[in-house]
Design an enzyme around this catalytic site. Structure first.
Site, PDB file in Angstrom:
ATOM      1  N   LYS A   1      71.008  49.311  18.328  1.00  0.00           N
ATOM      2  CA  LYS A   1      71.012  48.852  19.314  1.00  0.00           C
ATOM      3  C   LYS A   1      69.071  47.862  19.202  1.00  0.00           C
ATOM      4  CE  LYS A   1      70.623  50.815  24.826  1.00  0.00           C
ATOM      5  NZ  LYS A   1      71.333  51.731  25.111  1.00  0.00           N
TER       6      LYS A   1
ATOM      7  N   LYS B   1      74.534  45.500  20.522  1.00  0.00           N
ATOM      8  CA  LYS B   1      73.894  45.109  21.763  1.00  0.00           C
ATOM      9  C   LYS B   1      72.463  44.917  21.741  1.00  0.00           C
ATOM     10  CE  LYS B   1      73.382  48.053  25.313  1.00  0.00           C
ATOM     11  NZ  LYS B   1      72.930  49.427  26.247  1.00  0.00           N
TER      12      LYS B   1
HETATM   13  C1  PBG Z   1      71.344  53.957  27.716  1.00  0.00           C
HETATM   14  C2  PBG Z   1      72.349  52.243  28.234  1.00  0.00           C
HETATM   15  C3  PBG Z   1      71.539  50.888  28.568  1.00  0.00           C
HETATM   16  C4  PBG Z   1      72.477  50.255  28.442  1.00  0.00           C
HETATM   17  C5  PBG Z   1      73.182  50.624  28.331  1.00  0.00           C
HETATM   18  N1  PBG Z   1      73.169  51.751  27.704  1.00  0.00           N
HETATM   19  C6  PBG Z   1      70.388  50.502  28.461  1.00  0.00           C
HETATM   20  C7  PBG Z   1      69.190  51.013  27.785  1.00  0.00           C
HETATM   21  O1  PBG Z   1      68.744  51.177  27.141  1.00  0.00           O
HETATM   22  O2  PBG Z   1      67.959  51.068  28.953  1.00  0.00           O
HETATM   23  C8  PBG Z   1      72.052  49.181  28.692  1.00  0.00           C
HETATM   24  C9  PBG Z   1      72.751  47.517  29.521  1.00  0.00           C
HETATM   25  C10 PBG Z   1      73.293  46.688  30.277  1.00  0.00           C
HETATM   26  O3  PBG Z   1      72.014  45.966  30.401  1.00  0.00           O
HETATM   27  O4  PBG Z   1      74.363  45.735  30.435  1.00  0.00           O
HETATM   28  N2  PBG Z   1      72.476  54.447  28.928  1.00  0.00           N
END
Ligand code: PBG
Length: 335
Positions: free
Chosen positions: A205, A258
């Protein structure tokens, strides 16, 4: 192959297989199916409200009753799974609503399950929506600069996952990018009788600007600093393989990359390194917002572009896709 046997023009004509629409169907390599899609949903506290998320047209913060209706609509459209994000009534320094038996996610899980839904319910296991500082764990400033305390956070991550499991989650998906999070959660689940509950790890991520609209949607923007001390540097592709290897060693059942669209190379390299592990990709909020906005302006054909984007994510190697387009795609593919 000797040079005189190398297929070449005019004996080879690539256009032959593109002449007939049915032939194009037969030779198509990648198929996007409703079965591949996971719909992200936002649940909030309160009664009978459905608040539109301005930067994500068509997406809402829903109170529990609305959420239950939405889940049954998705189920009847053939969408197999959802991933739940919660916006709690109260935030605090340690995100305690996240592992409260009566927290917003736990209430939502019980409501969905007691309504008899057969849909697969995945929960995002993180703290950024639940902490008043908006970071993904407990903060300390041991070294003079406030930062997320990795090992202290592992303990509450395990508690959060167990609490979701007890409330009815079918799969847990840790997204906080803490080192050791998969092992800690696996151990927590196993020692509470959930040894069969799968973990979908947000293994690779990235610290991405594409999460902008989500942070409005989930009210989870960090109140100081950013997430670069725990999420990956967008410049790093090979490092994803180390992240993924560690998570597999700790017991991840499925992996995720992601965001998706700007990380197709990472999806491909993770799939090539681990063809035997189910791989998800998250078509995140910013990717959705861009397509929606350009579509609303009449600058692109929204349906065509959304399907092309999602197909490219599968072509890159994803087995499943988390996408805010899930409901639209279910409708488009059944038309
Ligand atoms: C963290 C989380 C995020 C997203 C999914 N889980 C946000 C982040 O890391 O700031 C982002 C998902 C998206 O942008 O659609 N709980």
């Amino acid at each position: 192959m000797p040079d005189n046997q190398t297929p070449k023009f005019p004996s080879t004509r690539m256009r032959r297989l593109r002449t007939h629409p049915k032939l194009r169907d037969l030779v198509r390599e990648t198929h996007l199916r409703i079965d591949d899609l996971i719909a992200p949903l936002f649940v909030r506290h309160g009664n009978d409200q459905q608040l539109p998320i301005p930067s994500m047209p068509g997406q809402y913060q829903m109170t529990v009753g609305h959420l239950v209706n939405e889940v049954s609509e998705l189920e009847s459209l053939g969408v197999p799974a959802i991933i739940l994000f919660g916006i709690p009534e109260h935030k605090d320094g340690i995100g305690s609503d996240a592992y409260d038996d009566n927290g917003i996610i736990q209430q939502a899980l019980r409501a969905i399950k007691s309504a008899g839904s057969q849909l697969l319910v995945i929960t995002d296991v993180c703290f950024c929506e639940f902490t008043d500082h908006g970071h993904c764990g407990i903060i300390n400033d041991k070294h003079g600069v406030p930062d997320v305390d990795n090992d202290a956070t592992l303990e509450i991550l395990a508690k959060e996952a167990v609490s979701h499991a007890q409330a009815g989650a079918d799969v847990v998906a840790p997204s906080g990018m803490m080192d050791g999070m998969i092992g800690a959660i696996r151990q927590g689940l196993d020692s509470n009788g959930f040894e069969n509950l799968p973990i979908l790890s947000y293994a690779a991520k990235y610290a991405s600007g594409f999460y902008g609209p989500f942070r409005d949607a989930a009210d989870s923007a960090p109140q100081f600093g950013d997430r670069r001390t725990y999420q990956m540097d967008p410049a790093n592709g090979n490092e994803a393989l180390r992240e993924v290897g560690l998570d597999l060693a700790e017991g991840a059942d499925m992996l995720m990359v992601k965001p998706a669209m700007s990380y197709l190379d990472v999806i491909r390299s993770v799939k090539t390194a681990h063809p035997d592990v189910p791989l998800a990709a998250y078509n995140v909020s910013g990717e959705y917002a861009m397509v929606k906005a350009a579509g609303q302006n009449g600058w692109i054909d929204e349906q065509r572009i959304a399907l092309e984007v999602l197909t490219s994510i599968k072509r890159a190697g994803a087995d499943m896709i988390l996408t805010y387009f899930a409901k639209d795609v279910a409708r488009w593919l059944s038309d």
